[in-house]
Design a protein around this motif. Structure first.
Motif, PDB file in Angstrom:
ATOM      1  N   TYR A  98      39.439  50.180  38.867  1.00 45.58           N
ATOM      2  CA  TYR A  98      40.243  51.096  38.055  1.00 45.58           C
ATOM      3  C   TYR A  98      39.394  51.772  36.997  1.00 45.58           C
ATOM      4  O   TYR A  98      39.684  52.858  36.556  1.00 45.58           O
ATOM      5  N   CYS A  99      38.341  51.062  36.544  1.00 51.16           N
ATOM      6  CA  CYS A  99      37.496  51.603  35.500  1.00 51.16           C
ATOM      7  C   CYS A  99      36.274  52.205  36.186  1.00 51.16           C
ATOM      8  O   CYS A  99      35.503  51.498  36.818  1.00 51.16           O
ATOM      9  N   LYS A 100      36.129  53.507  36.088  1.00 51.34           N
ATOM     10  CA  LYS A 100      35.020  54.164  36.789  1.00 51.34           C
ATOM     11  C   LYS A 100      33.774  54.196  35.907  1.00 51.34           C
ATOM     12  O   LYS A 100      33.858  54.132  34.705  1.00 51.34           O
ATOM     13  N   GLY A 101      32.640  54.314  36.524  1.00 50.45           N
ATOM     14  CA  GLY A 101      31.396  54.446  35.767  1.00 50.45           C
ATOM     15  C   GLY A 101      30.440  53.309  36.042  1.00 50.45           C
ATOM     16  O   GLY A 101      30.418  52.745  37.133  1.00 50.45           O
ATOM     17  N   LEU A 102      29.678  52.968  35.009  1.00 55.55           N
ATOM     18  CA  LEU A 102      28.653  51.933  35.161  1.00 55.55           C
ATOM     19  C   LEU A 102      28.730  50.914  34.051  1.00 55.55           C
ATOM     20  O   LEU A 102      29.120  51.235  32.926  1.00 55.55           O
ATOM     21  N   LEU A 103      28.334  49.699  34.369  1.00 60.71           N
ATOM     22  CA  LEU A 103      28.235  48.671  33.350  1.00 60.71           C
ATOM     23  C   LEU A 103      26.747  48.443  33.101  1.00 60.71           C
ATOM     24  O   LEU A 103      26.027  48.025  34.002  1.00 60.71           O
ATOM     25  N   LEU A 104      26.287  48.770  31.896  1.00 57.15           N
ATOM     26  CA  LEU A 104      24.881  48.547  31.555  1.00 57.15           C
ATOM     27  C   LEU A 104      24.791  47.191  30.859  1.00 57.15           C
ATOM     28  O   LEU A 104      25.667  46.841  30.067  1.00 57.15           O
ATOM     29  N   ALA A 105      23.746  46.443  31.168  1.00 59.75           N
ATOM     30  CA  ALA A 105      23.619  45.123  30.541  1.00 59.75           C
ATOM     31  C   ALA A 105      22.189  44.859  30.113  1.00 59.75           C
ATOM     32  O   ALA A 105      21.244  45.291  30.770  1.00 59.75           O
ATOM     33  N   ALA A 106      22.043  44.158  28.975  1.00 58.15           N
ATOM     34  CA  ALA A 106      20.728  43.719  28.503  1.00 58.15           C
ATOM     35  C   ALA A 106      20.789  42.204  28.421  1.00 58.15           C
ATOM     36  O   ALA A 106      21.717  41.644  27.840  1.00 58.15           O
ATOM     37  N   VAL A 107      19.836  41.533  29.057  1.00 54.81           N
ATOM     38  CA  VAL A 107      19.809  40.066  29.031  1.00 54.81           C
ATOM     39  C   VAL A 107      18.430  39.565  28.626  1.00 54.81           C
ATOM     40  O   VAL A 107      17.437  40.276  28.767  1.00 54.81           O
ATOM     41  N   GLY A 108      18.396  38.342  28.123  1.00 59.32           N
ATOM     42  CA  GLY A 108      17.129  37.740  27.721  1.00 59.32           C
ATOM     43  C   GLY A 108      16.882  36.487  28.544  1.00 59.32           C
ATOM     44  O   GLY A 108      17.604  36.206  29.505  1.00 59.32           O
ATOM     45  N   ILE A 109      15.871  35.709  28.137  1.00 55.12           N
ATOM     46  CA  ILE A 109      15.570  34.460  28.846  1.00 55.12           C
ATOM     47  C   ILE A 109      15.502  33.330  27.821  1.00 55.12           C
ATOM     48  O   ILE A 109      14.783  33.421  26.841  1.00 55.12           O
ATOM     49  N   GLU A 110      16.305  32.266  28.051  1.00 51.71           N
ATOM     50  CA  GLU A 110      16.354  31.176  27.067  1.00 51.71           C
ATOM     51  C   GLU A 110      15.512  29.972  27.486  1.00 51.71           C
ATOM     52  O   GLU A 110      14.790  30.033  28.478  1.00 51.71           O
ATOM     53  N   ALA A 111      15.641  28.867  26.744  1.00 56.17           N
ATOM     54  CA  ALA A 111      14.753  27.708  26.907  1.00 56.17           C
ATOM     55  C   ALA A 111      14.750  27.065  28.291  1.00 56.17           C
ATOM     56  O   ALA A 111      13.758  26.465  28.683  1.00 56.17           O
ATOM     57  N   THR A 112      15.848  27.182  29.052  1.00 55.77           N
ATOM     58  CA  THR A 112      15.869  26.551  30.375  1.00 55.77           C
ATOM     59  C   THR A 112      15.511  27.544  31.473  1.00 55.77           C
ATOM     60  O   THR A 112      15.786  27.300  32.648  1.00 55.77           O
ATOM     61  N   ASN A 113      14.928  28.672  31.100  1.00 52.77           N
ATOM     62  CA  ASN A 113      14.594  29.759  32.030  1.00 52.77           C
ATOM     63  C   ASN A 113      15.842  30.367  32.650  1.00 52.77           C
ATOM     64  O   ASN A 113      15.791  30.897  33.753  1.00 52.77           O
ATOM     65  N   SER A 114      16.970  30.288  31.956  1.00 49.44           N
ATOM     66  CA  SER A 114      18.208  30.908  32.443  1.00 49.44           C
ATOM     67  C   SER A 114      18.464  32.204  31.695  1.00 49.44           C
ATOM     68  O   SER A 114      17.940  32.416  30.610  1.00 49.44           O
ATOM     69  N   MET A 115      19.333  33.012  32.302  1.00 52.86           N
ATOM     70  CA  MET A 115      19.673  34.306  31.723  1.00 52.86           C
ATOM     71  C   MET A 115      20.498  34.140  30.437  1.00 52.86           C
ATOM     72  O   MET A 115      21.362  33.271  30.355  1.00 52.86           O
ATOM     73  N   TYR A 116      20.206  34.971  29.423  1.00 50.70           N
ATOM     74  CA  TYR A 116      20.932  34.923  28.160  1.00 50.70           C
ATOM     75  C   TYR A 116      21.513  36.320  27.910  1.00 50.70           C
ATOM     76  O   TYR A 116      20.767  37.262  27.664  1.00 50.70           O
ATOM     77  N   PRO A 117      22.848  36.484  27.966  1.00 50.21           N
ATOM     78  CA  PRO A 117      23.408  37.821  27.784  1.00 50.21           C
ATOM     79  C   PRO A 117      23.280  38.306  26.338  1.00 50.21           C
ATOM     80  O   PRO A 117      23.539  37.538  25.412  1.00 50.21           O
ATOM     81  N   ILE A 118      22.859  39.562  26.163  1.00 58.24           N
ATOM     82  CA  ILE A 118      22.690  40.084  24.797  1.00 58.24           C
ATOM     83  C   ILE A 118      23.759  41.139  24.492  1.00 58.24           C
ATOM     84  O   ILE A 118      24.491  41.018  23.517  1.00 58.24           O
ATOM     85  N   ALA A 119      23.829  42.179  25.307  1.00 56.49           N
ATOM     86  CA  ALA A 119      24.788  43.258  25.043  1.00 56.49           C
ATOM     87  C   ALA A 119      25.196  43.912  26.351  1.00 56.49           C
ATOM     88  O   ALA A 119      24.488  43.800  27.352  1.00 56.49           O
ATOM     89  N   TYR A 120      26.356  44.593  26.344  1.00 51.61           N
ATOM     90  CA  TYR A 120      26.816  45.296  27.547  1.00 51.61           C
ATOM     91  C   TYR A 120      27.571  46.549  27.140  1.00 51.61           C
ATOM     92  O   TYR A 120      28.081  46.647  26.011  1.00 51.61           O
ATOM     93  N   ALA A 121      27.620  47.495  28.055  1.00 50.13           N
ATOM     94  CA  ALA A 121      28.286  48.759  27.757  1.00 50.13           C
ATOM     95  C   ALA A 121      28.870  49.346  29.023  1.00 50.13           C
ATOM     96  O   ALA A 121      28.332  49.146  30.109  1.00 50.13           O
ATOM     97  N   VAL A 122      29.967  50.079  28.867  1.00 51.16           N
ATOM     98  CA  VAL A 122      30.529  50.825  29.994  1.00 51.16           C
ATOM     99  C   VAL A 122      30.232  52.283  29.704  1.00 51.16           C
ATOM    100  O   VAL A 122      30.499  52.768  28.595  1.00 51.16           O
ATOM    101  N   CYS A 123      29.623  52.974  30.662  1.00 52.58           N
ATOM    102  CA  CYS A 123      29.332  54.394  30.424  1.00 52.58           C
ATOM    103  C   CYS A 123      29.614  55.199  31.685  1.00 52.58           C
ATOM    104  O   CYS A 123      29.881  54.631  32.739  1.00 52.58           O
ATOM    105  N   GLU A 124      29.561  56.525  31.539  1.00 49.63           N
ATOM    106  CA  GLU A 124      29.999  57.391  32.643  1.00 49.63           C
ATOM    107  C   GLU A 124      29.025  57.424  33.807  1.00 49.63           C
ATOM    108  O   GLU A 124      29.415  57.403  34.966  1.00 49.63           O
ATOM    109  N   LYS A 125      27.739  57.501  33.541  1.00 54.05           N
ATOM    110  CA  LYS A 125      26.735  57.513  34.621  1.00 54.05           C
ATOM    111  C   LYS A 125      25.400  57.018  34.087  1.00 54.05           C
ATOM    112  O   LYS A 125      25.249  56.764  32.895  1.00 54.05           O
ATOM    113  N   GLU A 126      24.441  56.897  35.029  1.00 62.63           N
ATOM    114  CA  GLU A 126      23.133  56.363  34.666  1.00 62.63           C
ATOM    115  C   GLU A 126      22.134  57.516  34.565  1.00 62.63           C
ATOM    116  O   GLU A 126      21.855  58.175  35.570  1.00 62.63           O
ATOM    117  N   ASN A 127      21.640  57.775  33.362  1.00 66.86           N
ATOM    118  CA  ASN A 127      20.571  58.770  33.197  1.00 66.86           C
ATOM    119  C   ASN A 127      19.823  58.473  31.893  1.00 66.86           C
ATOM    120  O   ASN A 127      20.148  57.510  31.187  1.00 66.86           O
TER     121      ASN A 127
END
Ligand SMILES: [Zn+2]
Length: 452
Positions: A98-127
């Motif tokens: 229902y929600c059109k567009g793209l989900l942009l995400a920035a992630v980091g790496i924590e002490a166990t070598n696992s993904m750590y989510p930092i920020a996310y955004a919904v935007c119209e397109k990728e450019n």
């Protein structure tokens, strides 16, 4: 007495319409969710103070039309600098519901070598424009004044390269080697070239990298020329920066974020944002709880790396040159120079990961020191706790939110794609189907029970 089962004759369309109405009752209609988006941002700020929630909308014919929304939770931004390595993985995935567009995400790496989510955004397109907007907000949130000390991992998304160059000027850029190979094989197919590319990517020293590239040149001059145009620090461990303590060649971090939120991706805007916040809230709590099970100063995954390196160390012969200097000889007649004070080995694996390589482990055993003392602080319990120290607070449902009285926001003009939206990751042509759904049996002859 016999009972007859009665089947209702309901057409598929009635089922679809009933499902759509039930969804509206549960989640609210798509346009209703955009109208209360400002209320959502106000409410999330009230329940989780100091977060960043920014809406970007455009005035079109007197109406506020939604363009983008950016969220960075306080717990994530405060945990990133002390709890993660200076590496940011970036990715954008399509929202096909229902929600059109793209989900942009920035992630980091924590002490166990696992993904750590930092920020996310919904935007119209990728450019370049959308990525620059996202990176600018991210840089402010994380309070980054020296971007050159960071590594930006990506899959060469549209416009991202230019955005990183302007916002994170001087940062080391790393590309996912699987994506690099999928571009490479379009003009240079073949198993041998694939193996030679991966060998050049995995090697940790410059002399060995040059040797691997010479071997690739002997196989195909054109393939070598194609690869030589790429900056080696973008794809080969031999040229990676030693400060980050991360040597992975794939952008798996972002992929694990996309997998975690896969169910949220086809929802309406607020349901999507809430599902991500909800997942983060439980993830932060579960991670803090998991710390109670730690019996060593580092996590399970890091211990497994140490165990693997011990197998190499067992076969090494160590000769001591000074208190901290050692020459380590391997069964294949290769020798390495280990300095335990500087925490270096001439194979560079120790410097790249911050975990003692097999050669360094052999030297540690000879010196009688503790292995844990030589594992980098970024893997320790204290660092893990710093990353997940913040709490993401719960939030009531929309009926309990106060109205802001601000101009309502309308959904973007949509373009409907034909067919049912696909959820599964698009696989490379040479990738096998997921093993959970399809089992492949090779070399077995199946006979008919009746006629054999
Ligand atoms: Zn080594």
């Amino acid at each position: 007495m016999t009972t007859k089962t009665k089947y209702s004759h309901v057409s598929n369309w009635i089922f679809y319409r009933a499902k759509a109405r039930a969804k509206i009752l549960l989640e609210g209609s798509v346009s209703e969710q955009y109208v209360i988006l400002e209320d959502y941002c106000k409410m999330i700020l009230a329940t989780n103070p100091s977060i960043t929630a920014i809406i970007k909308s455009n005035m079109v014919e007197g109406k506020m039309i939604f363009e983008r929304v950016y969220i960075c939770l306080k717990a994530c931004k405060e945990g990133f600098r002390p709890g993660c390595r200076p590496l940011i993985g970036l990715d954008g995935c399509f929202l096909k519901g229902y929600c059109k567009g793209l989900l942009l995400a920035a992630v980091g790496i924590e002490a166990t070598n696992s993904m750590y989510p930092i920020a996310y955004a919904v935007c119209e397109k990728e450019n370049t424009n959308t990525w620059s907007w996202f990176l600018k907000l991210l840089k402010e949130d994380l309070d980054i004044d020296r971007p050159s000390q960071f590594v930006m991992m990506n899959d060469r998304q549209k416009g991202l390269e230019n955005a990183i160059a302007s916002i994170f000027e001087g940062a080391e850029v790393r590309n996912c080697v699987r994506h690099l190979h999928s571009n490479f094989k379009k003009d240079h197919p073949g198993l041998l070239l694939k193996q030679q590319l991966w060998a050049a990517a995995k090697t940790t020293t410059i002399p060995k990298f040059q040797k691997r590239m010479r071997e690739l040149r002997e196989t195909s001059e054109n393939a070598y020329n194609w690869l030589a145009l790429k900056t080696p620090s973008e794809w080969s461990r031999s040229h990676f920066n030693e400060m980050v303590k991360y040597d992975m060649l794939l952008n798996n971090l972002c992929e694990s974020f996309n997998v975690a939120i896969v169910d949220a991706r086809d929802k309406s805007i607020i349901t999507l944002l809430e599902n991500i916040r909800y997942w983060l809230m439980s993830q932060f709590f579960n991670k803090r709880e998991s710390l109670k099970k730690w019996i060593h100063p580092v996590g399970k995954r890091i211990l497994q790396v140490v165990e693997r390196n011990k197998n190499i160390a067992k076969n090494c012969l160590t000769t001591r040159a000074a208190t901290y200097q050692f020459q380590v000889n391997c069964p294949n007649n290769e020798s390495f120079d280990v300095d335990l004070q500087k925490r270096t080995c001439s194979c560079r694996r120790f410097q790249l990961t911050g975990i003692p390589c097999g050669h360094a482990l052999a030297a540690i055993w000879t010196s009688g020191a503790e292995i844990m003392d030589y594992i980098h602080e970024c893997y320790k319990k204290e660092t893990f706790l710093k990353a997940y120290a913040g709490i993401i607070y719960p939030m009531p449902s929309p009926k309990q939110w106060p109205e802001t009285g601000l101009n309502p926001i309308y959904p973007p003009f949509e373009t409907n794609l034909p067919g049912r939206p696909k959820k599964a990751r698009r696989r490379e042509s040479d990738e096998l189907p997921p093993s959970s759904t399809k089992t492949r049996r090779f070399g077995q002859i199946h006979l008919c029970k009746k006629y054999k």
